[in-house]
Design an enzyme around this catalytic site. Structure first.
Site, PDB file in Angstrom:
ATOM      1  CB  CYS A   1      -1.439   7.445   1.600  1.00 53.83           C
ATOM      2  SG  CYS A   1      -2.670   6.493   2.508  1.00 53.83           S
TER       3      CYS A   1
ATOM      4  CD  GLU B   1      -2.925  -1.035   0.245  1.00 52.74           C
ATOM      5  OE1 GLU B   1      -3.142   0.069  -0.297  1.00 52.74           O
ATOM      6  OE2 GLU B   1      -3.517  -2.059  -0.082  1.00 52.74           O
TER       7      GLU B   1
HETATM    8  P1  NAD Z   1       8.959   4.160   4.218  1.00 48.52           P
HETATM    9  O1  NAD Z   1       8.810   3.356   2.985  1.00 48.52           O
HETATM   10  O2  NAD Z   1      10.138   5.017   4.393  1.00 48.52           O
HETATM   11  O3  NAD Z   1       8.922   3.215   5.513  1.00 48.52           O
HETATM   12  C1  NAD Z   1       7.851   2.338   5.759  1.00 48.52           C
HETATM   13  C2  NAD Z   1       8.339   1.181   6.608  1.00 48.52           C
HETATM   14  O4  NAD Z   1       9.284   0.423   5.858  1.00 48.52           O
HETATM   15  C3  NAD Z   1       9.036   1.584   7.899  1.00 48.52           C
HETATM   16  O5  NAD Z   1       8.658   0.693   8.931  1.00 48.52           O
HETATM   17  C4  NAD Z   1      10.502   1.389   7.558  1.00 48.52           C
HETATM   18  O6  NAD Z   1      11.298   1.129   8.682  1.00 48.52           O
HETATM   19  C5  NAD Z   1      10.430   0.172   6.656  1.00 48.52           C
HETATM   20  N1  NAD Z   1      11.575  -0.010   5.763  1.00 48.52           N
HETATM   21  C6  NAD Z   1      12.368   0.942   5.197  1.00 48.52           C
HETATM   22  N2  NAD Z   1      13.306   0.368   4.427  1.00 48.52           N
HETATM   23  C7  NAD Z   1      13.115  -0.967   4.494  1.00 48.52           C
HETATM   24  C8  NAD Z   1      13.757  -2.091   3.890  1.00 48.52           C
HETATM   25  N3  NAD Z   1      14.791  -1.957   3.059  1.00 48.52           N
HETATM   26  N4  NAD Z   1      13.277  -3.329   4.166  1.00 48.52           N
HETATM   27  C9  NAD Z   1      12.215  -3.492   4.974  1.00 48.52           C
HETATM   28  N5  NAD Z   1      11.575  -2.464   5.582  1.00 48.52           N
HETATM   29  C10 NAD Z   1      12.008  -1.221   5.340  1.00 48.52           C
HETATM   30  O7  NAD Z   1       7.599   4.996   4.311  1.00 48.52           O
HETATM   31  P2  NAD Z   1       7.212   6.097   5.396  1.00 48.52           P
HETATM   32  O8  NAD Z   1       7.954   7.342   5.081  1.00 48.52           O
HETATM   33  O9  NAD Z   1       7.273   5.489   6.754  1.00 48.52           O
HETATM   34  O10 NAD Z   1       5.652   6.296   5.065  1.00 48.52           O
HETATM   35  C11 NAD Z   1       5.177   7.263   4.206  1.00 48.52           C
HETATM   36  C12 NAD Z   1       4.734   6.623   2.899  1.00 48.52           C
HETATM   37  O11 NAD Z   1       3.739   5.635   3.149  1.00 48.52           O
HETATM   38  C13 NAD Z   1       4.085   7.628   1.962  1.00 48.52           C
HETATM   39  O12 NAD Z   1       4.493   7.380   0.648  1.00 48.52           O
HETATM   40  C14 NAD Z   1       2.607   7.321   2.117  1.00 48.52           C
HETATM   41  O13 NAD Z   1       1.789   7.720   1.041  1.00 48.52           O
HETATM   42  C15 NAD Z   1       2.623   5.850   2.286  1.00 48.52           C
HETATM   43  N6  NAD Z   1       1.388   5.379   2.904  1.00 48.52           N
HETATM   44  C16 NAD Z   1       0.503   4.629   2.147  1.00 48.52           C
HETATM   45  C17 NAD Z   1      -0.696   4.202   2.704  1.00 48.52           C
HETATM   46  C18 NAD Z   1      -1.678   3.375   1.919  1.00 48.52           C
HETATM   47  O14 NAD Z   1      -2.540   2.769   2.529  1.00 48.52           O
HETATM   48  N7  NAD Z   1      -1.585   3.320   0.619  1.00 48.52           N
HETATM   49  C19 NAD Z   1      -0.992   4.535   4.022  1.00 48.52           C
HETATM   50  C20 NAD Z   1      -0.086   5.309   4.741  1.00 48.52           C
HETATM   51  C21 NAD Z   1       1.107   5.713   4.179  1.00 48.52           C
END
Ligand code: NAD
Length: 485
Positions: free
Chosen positions: A289, A256
């Site tokens: 989002c 997502e």
């Molecule tokens: P991010 O991708 O930086 O991090 C998300 C998660 O992934 C965190 O727990 C992080 O520690 C983990 N992560 C990072 N690198 C990783 C790796 N290499 N392997 C495994 N895990 C890893 O995202 P963010 O900045 O925390 O969140 C914001 C983003 O999320 C925005 O793009 C937003 O639109 C999106 N979002 C989408 C939805 C949806 O339902 N579509 C909902 C909320 C947020």
């Protein structure tokens, strides 16, 4: 010490592995956006490869006891967890507010309540589920759901509690053991949730929490071949890394991801309602989002719409999220606030017109609610997710142009259409490429409906039975009907 006192609430600071709290040799600090330069809220265990290995081992061990429970017994545990969430709603809301800046009252009334609803929904769905059965070609056919195995659940820092429950509930309901890895910018509400699972009645190892940095422990978790499902909410950039790990182990993966939702206003809409809702896209400092961040407005109502929009935006109160009169809280992290400002600065240089806002607020992590009129649809602020209180404003001359603009980014998570015509709602709704299109409303959802994105907004669908199917291996059982000879 396994707990730290924060805002009058004792919050676990370790990992929950196999039913016990454990630490790591190193920690990371979590700070409050309400007082960034003050003392850290807590030092949290910084998971590493050894923590990931231990958590997956615990989830492998816990899988049998949990997956073999009859659906009614799993449902009872999920309902007990929902009850416990409601009992601790005030604590969860307080902690989330301190950790990532969410409006406290809204958190308690809306998002903690939704967290409990998520577990109850999936308890109901597994109890009500019946295998699909049919007879054909002398065969009795049955489609069964088999729990898939340990599932890794990775969640982002915005709305962390609600989004975690939304992803954990179907994984657990399907009978999978879970390892939750919350975001390092907002680890605390996940720790409270994990603590509640100890009283809800999960067998040891069915529910595990690992804290830490995404590129470290997150990457180690998704690379473990014993993991049989990965479900992720976050950015497209991270999804690409996780997708590669999932591909290596041939593991089903849902993502997502971000959005760049169009907010389309036709001349026949209730203009004040639309403009009011448009101004509320600044809610949660735009760290949503699903927000409709591209205002696309019929050119014939440009001036009247903008006048109503500014009227409503002018009344938004920026302040402390613990104060119930506050509308807009600070942003979650200074790095993110600076990233948002970078988009605005580049837009200024590129010749886009900053119609309102456009600057950080001195002395806090707030960012001014910002509206930008871009020089072109190709402008960076139109095409890329900013994830802050920054909207763009463009006009269209016809319905086909509105649809073309709405569909003109690589994203496709959600869209809003504002119109007084049911026929137009059906027509435009059918043409917009997004996982969810709201007409004359926003954010309300039927949780049994599919939820997810098109394009770079995601892979797969959550919601209702869609998530339960994802977390299961579907099996077709075919028995020859020998009574027919
Ligand atoms: P991010 O991708 O930086 O991090 C998300 C998660 O992934 C965190 O727990 C992080 O520690 C983990 N992560 C990072 N690198 C990783 C790796 N290499 N392997 C495994 N895990 C890893 O995202 P963010 O900045 O925390 O969140 C914001 C983003 O999320 C925005 O793009 C937003 O639109 C999106 N979002 C989408 C939805 C949806 O339902 N579509 C909902 C909320 C947020």
């Amino acid at each position: 010490m396994t707990h730290t006192e924060i805002g009058g609430v004792a919050v676990p600071t370790g990992h929950l592995i196999g039913g016990s709290w454990v630490g790591s040799p190193t920690t990371f600090e979590t700070r409050s956006p309400l007082d960034w330069n003050g003392s850290p809220l807590a030092e949290i265990a910084r998971g590493d490869a050894a923590s990931a290995e231990a958590a997956v081992s615990a989830a492998v061990d816990g899988f049998a006891a949990w997956s073999e429970l009859p659906a009614a017994e799993r449902a009872a545990v999920l309902r007990r967890l929902a009850d416990l969430i409601e009992t601790r709603a005030g604590d969860i809301a307080r902690i989330e507010t301190l950790d990532m800046g969410f409006l406290e009252e809204s958190m308690k009334q809306r998002l903690v309540a939704r967290g409990a609803t998520n577990f109850r929904l999936y308890a109901d769905l597994i109890e009500r589920h019946e295998d699909r059965r049919w007879d054909a070609k002398q065969m009795h056919n049955t489609v069964q759901r088999m729990p898939a195995g340990p599932a890794v659940v990775i969640t982002p820092w915005n709305a962390p509690f609600m989004l975690s429950t939304w992803k954990l509930a179907p994984a657990l309901a399907a009978g999978n053991s879970v390892i939750h890895k919350p975001a390092e910018w907002s680890p605390l509400s996940a720790a409270l949730l994990a603590e509640l699972t100890l009283d809800a009645g999960f067998p040891a190892g069915a529910y595990n929490l690992v804290q830490g940095i995404g590129e470290e422990v997150g990457a180690a978790l998704v690379a473990d071949p014993r993991v049989r499902r990965i479900t992720f909410t976050g950015s497209p950039a991270t999804a690409r890394h996780i997708g590669r790990a999932a591909a290596d182990n041939i593991v089903p993966f849902t993502a997502e991801l971000g959005g760049k939702g169009p907010f389309v206003v036709f001349a026949d809409a209730d203009l004040d309602a639309a403009a009011h809702r448009a101004a509320w896209q600044f809610d949660d400092s735009g760290q949503v989002c699903l927000a409709g961040t591209r205002l696309l407005v019929d050119e014939s109502i440009r001036d009247v719409f903008l006048e109503r929009f500014h009227h409503h935006a002018d009344r938004l109160v920026l302040g402390d999220p613990r104060d119930p009169t506050t509308d807009i809280a600070p942003m979650a992290h200074p790095d993110h606030r600076d990233r948002v400002h970078g988009f605005v600065e580049r837009a200024r240089v590129a010749g886009d017109v900053i119609v309102r806002g456009g600057r950080p607020v001195d002395g806090s992590l707030h960012y001014e609610p910002t509206l930008i009129e871009p020089v072109s649809n190709d402008s960076e602020v139109v095409q890329h997710e900013i994830f802050g209180p920054v909207l763009t404003f463009q006009t269209f001359a016809s319905e086909p142009e509105a649809i073309e603009l709405a569909n003109s980014t690589a994203y496709g998570l959600s869209a809003q259409v504002w119109t007084g015509s049911r026929e137009r709602a059906e027509r435009v709704g059918a043409e917009i490429r997004a996982g969810l299109v709201w007409v004359n409303t926003f954010l309300v959802r039927d949780l049994t409906a599919p939820f997810g994105g098109c394009g770079i907004s995601g892979i797969g669908r959550e919601g209702g039975d869609y998530a339960l199917d994802f977390h299961s291996d579907l099996k077709t059982l075919m028995i020859l009907d020998d009574s027919t000879g």
